[in-house]
Design a protein around this motif. Structure first.
Motif, PDB file in Angstrom:
ATOM      1  N   MET A 142       0.806  -1.198   0.000  1.00  0.00           N
ATOM      2  CA  MET A 142       0.000   0.000   0.000  1.00  0.00           C
ATOM      3  C   MET A 142       0.852   1.266   0.000  1.00  0.00           C
ATOM      4  O   MET A 142       0.301   2.352  -0.096  1.00  0.00           O
ATOM      5  CB  MET A 142      -0.932  -0.006   1.185  1.00  0.00           C
ATOM      6  CG  MET A 142      -2.071  -0.953   1.005  1.00  0.00           C
ATOM      7  SD  MET A 142      -3.238  -0.761   2.327  1.00  0.00           S
ATOM      8  CE  MET A 142      -3.540  -2.464   2.630  1.00  0.00           C
ATOM      9  N   GLU A 143       2.141   1.096   0.091  1.00  0.00           N
ATOM     10  CA  GLU A 143       3.034   2.253   0.111  1.00  0.00           C
ATOM     11  C   GLU A 143       2.852   3.144  -1.116  1.00  0.00           C
ATOM     12  O   GLU A 143       3.058   4.343  -1.054  1.00  0.00           O
ATOM     13  CB  GLU A 143       4.487   1.774   0.166  1.00  0.00           C
ATOM     14  CG  GLU A 143       5.501   2.890   0.122  1.00  0.00           C
ATOM     15  CD  GLU A 143       6.930   2.396   0.229  1.00  0.00           C
ATOM     16  OE1 GLU A 143       7.824   3.229   0.126  1.00  0.00           O
ATOM     17  OE2 GLU A 143       7.146   1.187   0.431  1.00  0.00           O
ATOM     18  N   PHE A 144       2.420   2.558  -2.225  1.00  0.00           N
ATOM     19  CA  PHE A 144       2.370   3.307  -3.472  1.00  0.00           C
ATOM     20  C   PHE A 144       0.960   3.710  -3.886  1.00  0.00           C
ATOM     21  O   PHE A 144       0.748   4.169  -5.007  1.00  0.00           O
ATOM     22  CB  PHE A 144       3.028   2.484  -4.575  1.00  0.00           C
ATOM     23  CG  PHE A 144       4.432   2.072  -4.205  1.00  0.00           C
ATOM     24  CD1 PHE A 144       5.433   3.016  -4.084  1.00  0.00           C
ATOM     25  CD2 PHE A 144       4.736   0.747  -3.944  1.00  0.00           C
ATOM     26  CE1 PHE A 144       6.725   2.656  -3.730  1.00  0.00           C
ATOM     27  CE2 PHE A 144       6.010   0.378  -3.588  1.00  0.00           C
ATOM     28  CZ  PHE A 144       7.011   1.334  -3.482  1.00  0.00           C
ATOM     29  N   CYS A 145      -0.004   3.585  -2.983  1.00  0.00           N
ATOM     30  CA  CYS A 145      -1.379   3.953  -3.283  1.00  0.00           C
ATOM     31  C   CYS A 145      -1.443   5.406  -3.773  1.00  0.00           C
ATOM     32  O   CYS A 145      -1.020   6.322  -3.068  1.00  0.00           O
ATOM     33  CB  CYS A 145      -2.242   3.775  -2.036  1.00  0.00           C
ATOM     34  SG  CYS A 145      -3.956   4.257  -2.257  1.00  0.00           S
ATOM     35  N   GLY A 177       6.079   8.742   5.254  1.00  0.00           N
ATOM     36  CA  GLY A 177       6.503   9.743   6.218  1.00  0.00           C
ATOM     37  C   GLY A 177       5.678  11.014   6.205  1.00  0.00           C
ATOM     38  O   GLY A 177       6.161  12.074   6.591  1.00  0.00           O
ATOM     39  N   GLU A 178       4.429  10.920   5.787  1.00  0.00           N
ATOM     40  CA  GLU A 178       3.584  12.106   5.675  1.00  0.00           C
ATOM     41  C   GLU A 178       2.685  12.315   6.892  1.00  0.00           C
ATOM     42  O   GLU A 178       1.914  13.261   6.921  1.00  0.00           O
ATOM     43  CB  GLU A 178       2.733  12.001   4.400  1.00  0.00           C
ATOM     44  CG  GLU A 178       3.559  11.936   3.128  1.00  0.00           C
ATOM     45  CD  GLU A 178       2.756  11.554   1.913  1.00  0.00           C
ATOM     46  OE1 GLU A 178       1.504  11.586   1.965  1.00  0.00           O
ATOM     47  OE2 GLU A 178       3.382  11.208   0.899  1.00  0.00           O
ATOM     48  N   THR A 179       2.790  11.439   7.883  1.00  0.00           N
ATOM     49  CA  THR A 179       1.941  11.564   9.070  1.00  0.00           C
ATOM     50  C   THR A 179       2.757  11.812  10.336  1.00  0.00           C
ATOM     51  O   THR A 179       2.183  12.005  11.399  1.00  0.00           O
ATOM     52  CB  THR A 179       1.100  10.285   9.288  1.00  0.00           C
ATOM     53  OG1 THR A 179       1.991   9.200   9.531  1.00  0.00           O
ATOM     54  CG2 THR A 179       0.205   9.998   8.103  1.00  0.00           C
ATOM     55  N   GLY A 180       4.069  11.767  10.222  1.00  0.00           N
ATOM     56  CA  GLY A 180       4.924  11.893  11.398  1.00  0.00           C
ATOM     57  C   GLY A 180       5.012  10.600  12.178  1.00  0.00           C
ATOM     58  O   GLY A 180       5.582  10.559  13.260  1.00  0.00           O
ATOM     59  N   GLU A 181       4.432   9.516  11.650  1.00  0.00           N
ATOM     60  CA  GLU A 181       4.390   8.232  12.356  1.00  0.00           C
ATOM     61  C   GLU A 181       5.319   7.192  11.757  1.00  0.00           C
ATOM     62  O   GLU A 181       5.330   6.066  12.216  1.00  0.00           O
ATOM     63  CB  GLU A 181       2.975   7.669  12.303  1.00  0.00           C
ATOM     64  CG  GLU A 181       1.939   8.564  12.909  1.00  0.00           C
ATOM     65  CD  GLU A 181       0.536   8.071  12.630  1.00  0.00           C
ATOM     66  OE1 GLU A 181      -0.368   8.463  13.366  1.00  0.00           O
ATOM     67  OE2 GLU A 181       0.339   7.299  11.673  1.00  0.00           O
ATOM     68  N   ALA A 192      -9.765   4.770   1.979  1.00  0.00           N
ATOM     69  CA  ALA A 192      -9.239   5.677   3.010  1.00  0.00           C
ATOM     70  C   ALA A 192      -8.119   4.990   3.796  1.00  0.00           C
ATOM     71  O   ALA A 192      -7.132   5.632   4.167  1.00  0.00           O
ATOM     72  CB  ALA A 192     -10.351   6.124   3.945  1.00  0.00           C
ATOM     73  N   VAL A 193      -8.256   3.701   4.047  1.00  0.00           N
ATOM     74  CA  VAL A 193      -7.219   2.944   4.751  1.00  0.00           C
ATOM     75  C   VAL A 193      -5.976   2.846   3.873  1.00  0.00           C
ATOM     76  O   VAL A 193      -4.848   3.028   4.349  1.00  0.00           O
ATOM     77  CB  VAL A 193      -7.732   1.545   5.155  1.00  0.00           C
ATOM     78  CG1 VAL A 193      -6.608   0.682   5.704  1.00  0.00           C
ATOM     79  CG2 VAL A 193      -8.858   1.667   6.160  1.00  0.00           C
ATOM     80  N   ALA A 206      -0.454   4.539   2.969  1.00  0.00           N
ATOM     81  CA  ALA A 206       0.559   5.107   2.076  1.00  0.00           C
ATOM     82  C   ALA A 206       1.175   6.361   2.682  1.00  0.00           C
ATOM     83  O   ALA A 206       2.393   6.558   2.624  1.00  0.00           O
ATOM     84  CB  ALA A 206      -0.060   5.416   0.713  1.00  0.00           C
ATOM     85  N   ARG A 207       0.347   7.203   3.288  1.00  0.00           N
ATOM     86  CA  ARG A 207       0.879   8.416   3.924  1.00  0.00           C
ATOM     87  C   ARG A 207       1.786   8.050   5.094  1.00  0.00           C
ATOM     88  O   ARG A 207       2.836   8.672   5.290  1.00  0.00           O
ATOM     89  CB  ARG A 207      -0.256   9.335   4.372  1.00  0.00           C
ATOM     90  CG  ARG A 207      -0.945  10.011   3.186  1.00  0.00           C
ATOM     91  CD  ARG A 207      -1.963  11.074   3.567  1.00  0.00           C
ATOM     92  NE  ARG A 207      -3.097  10.508   4.300  1.00  0.00           N
ATOM     93  CZ  ARG A 207      -3.409  10.810   5.557  1.00  0.00           C
ATOM     94  NH1 ARG A 207      -2.715  11.688   6.239  1.00  0.00           N
ATOM     95  NH2 ARG A 207      -4.446  10.238   6.142  1.00  0.00           N
ATOM     96  N   GLN A 208       1.425   7.020   5.870  1.00  0.00           N
ATOM     97  CA  GLN A 208       2.284   6.571   6.972  1.00  0.00           C
ATOM     98  C   GLN A 208       3.633   6.099   6.437  1.00  0.00           C
ATOM     99  O   GLN A 208       4.685   6.478   6.950  1.00  0.00           O
ATOM    100  CB  GLN A 208       1.627   5.423   7.734  1.00  0.00           C
ATOM    101  CG  GLN A 208       0.514   5.820   8.664  1.00  0.00           C
ATOM    102  CD  GLN A 208      -0.067   4.602   9.353  1.00  0.00           C
ATOM    103  OE1 GLN A 208      -0.459   3.640   8.699  1.00  0.00           O
ATOM    104  NE2 GLN A 208      -0.118   4.655  10.678  1.00  0.00           N
ATOM    105  N   LEU A 209       3.594   5.243   5.423  1.00  0.00           N
ATOM    106  CA  LEU A 209       4.819   4.648   4.900  1.00  0.00           C
ATOM    107  C   LEU A 209       5.687   5.633   4.138  1.00  0.00           C
ATOM    108  O   LEU A 209       6.870   5.378   3.922  1.00  0.00           O
ATOM    109  CB  LEU A 209       4.477   3.446   4.022  1.00  0.00           C
ATOM    110  CG  LEU A 209       3.862   2.259   4.761  1.00  0.00           C
ATOM    111  CD1 LEU A 209       3.370   1.206   3.788  1.00  0.00           C
ATOM    112  CD2 LEU A 209       4.864   1.675   5.749  1.00  0.00           C
TER     113      LEU A 209
END
Length: 144
Positions: A1-4, A93-97, A82-83, A88-91
């Protein structure tokens, strides 16, 4: 899902030796970190050689997994969009997580975990990236 929603596409035009196609490649890539060159192969970019390498590794694995899943003949069940986007945003680095590698261990999915060498002061970062790539490939070959 990294590339969604983060994959660019480009139709293969032959070896990209002319400047016109090079410009089209750059245009088609846009702000995406990865590109699928139709009927040719994959292209990845990153802020470092290590990041581009890991993206290539994961994109290649994602393509293999998708091809195997579709070959099964059953409908592929995807998570809620949405998941997928949040993951993808998590992986990316777009969420700070985004989890960072712990120590020198780099986790590359369920089939590959390896110890990476420490960057040596005398050899420099490019040698570290080369050693890391060799370690990843070696451990993947051992596990596969």
């Amino acid at each position: 899902m990294e590339f969604c929603n983060r994959v660019a596409y480009h139709d293969y035009e032959g070896v990209a030796l002319n400047l016109d196609e090079q410009k089209r490649l750059v245009h088609d890539l846009g702000t995406h970190p990865v590109m699928i060159l139709r009927n040719h192969g994959l292209l990845t970019v990153g802020s470092s050689a290590a990041q581009a390498f890991l993206r290539m590794y994961y994109l290649d694995k994602a393509c293999q997994i998708q091809a195997e899943a579709q070959a099964g003949g059953s409908a592929v069940v995807l998570p809620d969009p949405a998941v997928c986007d949040y993951t993808a945003r998590q992986l990316n680095g777009e969420t700070g997580e985004r989890p960072q590698a712990l120590g020198r261990v780099a986790y590359l999915g369920p089939r590959c975990a390896c110890r990476l060498p420490r960057p040596g002061r005398s050899r420099g970062m490019s040698a570290f990236v080369e050693d890391a790539a060799k370690a990843v490939v070696a451990s993947y070959v051992e596990v596969a």
